[in-house]
Structures are given as structure tokens and as C-alpha cells.
Motif scaffolding. Structure first.
Motif, PDB file in Angstrom:
ATOM      1  N   ARG A 156       0.658  -1.324   0.015  1.00 50.73           N
ATOM      2  CA  ARG A 156      -0.125   0.106   0.025  1.00 50.73           C
ATOM      3  C   ARG A 156       0.846   1.271   0.095  1.00 50.73           C
ATOM      4  O   ARG A 156       0.407   2.427  -0.375  1.00 50.73           O
ATOM      5  N   ARG A 196      -9.292   4.790  -9.168  1.00 46.76           N
ATOM      6  CA  ARG A 196      -9.981   4.766  -7.937  1.00 46.76           C
ATOM      7  C   ARG A 196     -10.880   3.399  -7.399  1.00 46.76           C
ATOM      8  O   ARG A 196     -11.007   2.857  -6.447  1.00 46.76           O
ATOM      9  N   ARG A 197     -11.323   2.950  -8.566  1.00 48.14           N
ATOM     10  CA  ARG A 197     -12.303   1.918  -8.733  1.00 48.14           C
ATOM     11  C   ARG A 197     -11.417   0.579  -8.350  1.00 48.14           C
ATOM     12  O   ARG A 197     -11.742  -0.312  -7.529  1.00 48.14           O
ATOM     13  N   GLU A 198     -10.466   0.368  -8.951  1.00 52.76           N
ATOM     14  CA  GLU A 198      -9.521  -0.906  -9.102  1.00 52.76           C
ATOM     15  C   GLU A 198      -8.530  -1.022  -8.077  1.00 52.76           C
ATOM     16  O   GLU A 198      -8.319  -2.123  -7.530  1.00 52.76           O
ATOM     17  N   TYR A 199      -7.965   0.325  -7.511  1.00 51.58           N
ATOM     18  CA  TYR A 199      -6.908   0.128  -6.659  1.00 51.58           C
ATOM     19  C   TYR A 199      -7.100   0.696  -5.289  1.00 51.58           C
ATOM     20  O   TYR A 199      -5.986   0.851  -4.479  1.00 51.58           O
ATOM     21  N   SER A 200      -7.940   1.076  -5.088  1.00 53.84           N
ATOM     22  CA  SER A 200      -8.269   1.970  -3.670  1.00 53.84           C
ATOM     23  C   SER A 200      -8.080   1.074  -2.513  1.00 53.84           C
ATOM     24  O   SER A 200      -7.533   1.577  -1.719  1.00 53.84           O
ATOM     25  N   HIS A 201      -8.386  -0.226  -2.721  1.00 53.10           N
ATOM     26  CA  HIS A 201      -8.060  -1.144  -1.710  1.00 53.10           C
ATOM     27  C   HIS A 201      -6.709  -1.771  -1.757  1.00 53.10           C
ATOM     28  O   HIS A 201      -6.365  -2.490  -0.757  1.00 53.10           O
ATOM     29  N   ILE A 202      -5.946  -1.571  -2.761  1.00 54.16           N
ATOM     30  CA  ILE A 202      -4.470  -1.860  -2.789  1.00 54.16           C
ATOM     31  C   ILE A 202      -3.392  -0.996  -2.576  1.00 54.16           C
ATOM     32  O   ILE A 202      -2.558  -1.206  -1.790  1.00 54.16           O
ATOM     33  N   ASP A 235      -2.306   3.150  -1.598  1.00 54.53           N
ATOM     34  CA  ASP A 235      -2.609   4.237  -0.843  1.00 54.53           C
ATOM     35  C   ASP A 235      -2.981   5.541  -1.672  1.00 54.53           C
ATOM     36  O   ASP A 235      -3.645   6.464  -1.173  1.00 54.53           O
ATOM     37  N   ASN A 244      -6.351   6.715  -2.413  1.00 55.76           N
ATOM     38  CA  ASN A 244      -7.365   7.433  -1.424  1.00 55.76           C
ATOM     39  C   ASN A 244      -6.676   8.717  -0.923  1.00 55.76           C
ATOM     40  O   ASN A 244      -7.368   9.588  -0.322  1.00 55.76           O
TER      41      ASN A 244
END
Length: 236
Positions: free
Chosen positions: A167, A218-224, A226, A229
Motif C-alpha cells: 500500500r 480509484r475503482r480498481e486500486y483503492s483497496h490496494i 494508498d 485514497n
């Protein structure tokens, strides 16, 4: 006595020459370091300018937050180091057993495996739902001898400006020197050929990153990563 004095004089001359050579070598190293710093300075801002202009024309409705996100995900130190190694540029700058590349190469293998696993889970061979066909439709300037139908994405280890599975930014000893060298290369091209020619040379290496919009990131990588975000859309 005369022979002894002659030997002493010869020894003194040899020492003087050795000292002179050492001083000359040190001066050359200093000049090379200063030149590398200058090339980095020029390349850092030139690369950011070229990429920013490219994004501006591709995404005219992007907000300032969108532009910051796009730029951060396209030319972070981790991304530049990844691009250098993925395209074999490091082979012309470092020894095969260099610590600079050995650490990050091991990390790249792990990140590539993670990214490829994610693509496969989506049932496609790319991060977006349209898969390879969507990738090919978006690509416009990747130069290669292959036909458009033979193009495939290859930066599976990158995820929103970071290595897949990280992250945050990699430690400096992994990516910083490679990123510095990439910017120095850009600077040398700018000073010798001009800004537009520099981008003609290096731009194709970034194409796979340029075709992802702010919403895609934002859709594909926000959880991967930092970065998606950290840069909110804001006002247009």
C-alpha cells in the motif's frame, strides 16, 4: 650515492604521478556526480511536464485532484524503477549482481504474481472488465513489430502507483536509485534532443499507465494502494 639519489628521485616522481592521478580521478568523479544531478533535475521536471500534458489532453474534464492522482500513479519512484527493470533498461546501467537491482527484482516477481492472480480472478487478462480487448482498444502509441491483436499488458505488478501487495512506497534502497537514473535519462534526452523528442522516446513505456482514467484507478486500486485514497476528485 648518486644511484641512491636517482632512485629516491624516481620514487618521488612516481608518488607525485600517483597522487596527481588520484586527484584527477576524484575530480572526474565529482564532475560526473554533478552532471548526473543536473540531468536528474532537468529530467524530473521534464518528465512530469510531459506526462501532465498527456493526461490533460486525454482527460480534459479531470479535476486538479484527478491530475495529481494520475501523475502520482504514473511517475512515482516505484513505477519508474519498475518500468526500468521491466523494459531491461537497468541492464545498461548496473552490474547483474548489483544490490540496486537484486532486491527490487525479487519484489517484482512477487508483485507480478499477485497482479496476475488478480487479473485471472476477474476472468480477464487485464485489470479492467473489458480485459485484453479493452486494453488494445485504449492503446494508441505502443511501438512494436506486433499487430494490434498481439498486444498484451505487461505491467501486472503495478497497482495504482505502487507494487502489488504494498500500500505504501517501497524502501528507498529498492527504488530510489533506479528512479533517479530514469529521470537522469530523461534529462539527457531533453538536453540533447528536446522535450518532444524525449517524450517520443520514453512515452511508449508509460502508455499502459496513461490509458487508466482517474475513475479506473480509484475503482480498481483503492483497496490496494494508498495513492487513490490520498487524492480526492475535488472540483473540476
Amino acid at each position: 650515492i648518486a644511484l641512491k639519489e636517482a632512485r629516491e628521485d624516481s620514487h618521488i616522481e612516481q608518488v607525485t604521478r600517483d597522487d596527481s592521478s588520484t586527484i584527477t580521478l576524484e575530480a572526474d568523479i565529482v564532475r560526473a556526480a554533478l552532471l548526473r544531478d543536473t540531468l536528474f533535475f532537468v529530467g524530473n521536471y521534464s518528465l512530469s511536464l510531459a506526462i501532465s500534458c498527456e493526461f490533460y489532453h486525454r482527460y480534459p474534464n479531470a479535476s486538479s485532484g484527478d491530475m495529481h492522482l494520475l501523475l502520482a500513479c504514473a511517475c512515482s519512484d516505484d513505477v519508474l524503477a519498475y518500468i526500468a527493470i521491466k523494459n531491461g533498461i537497468h541492464k545498461f546501467m548496473y552490474d547483474e549482481e548489483s544490490d540496486t537491482t537484486s532486491k527490487i527484482l525479487a519484489e517484482m516477481m512477487i508483485s507480478d504474481a499477485r497482479g496476475l492472480e488478480l487479473w485471472k480472478k476477474k476472468g480477464k487478462e487485464w485489470i479492467l472488465s473489458g480485459g485484453v480487448e479493452e486494453f488494445r482498444n485504449r492503446c494508441q502509441m505502443i511501438p512494436c513489430s506486433k499487430n494490434q491483436d498481439e498486444l498484451y499488458p505487461k505491467y501486472e505488478g503495478l497497482a495504482g502507483g505502487r507494487f502489488h501487495g504494498h500500500r505504501d512506497k517501497l524502501p528507498n534502497d529498492m527504488s530510489e536509485d533506479l528512479a533517479f537514473s530514469m529521470k537522469a535519462i530523461a534529462g539527457s534526452l531533453v538536453l540533447s534532443l528536446g522535450l518532444e523528442s524525449m517524450w517520443q522516446c520514453l512515452g511508449p513505456l508509460f502508455e499502459e499507465l496513461l490509458i487508466l482514467s482517474p475513475d479506473d484507478l480509484r475503482r480498481e486500486y483503492s483497496h490496494i494502494s494508498d495513492l487513490p485514497n490520498n487524492y480526492h476528485r475535488g472540483r473540476r
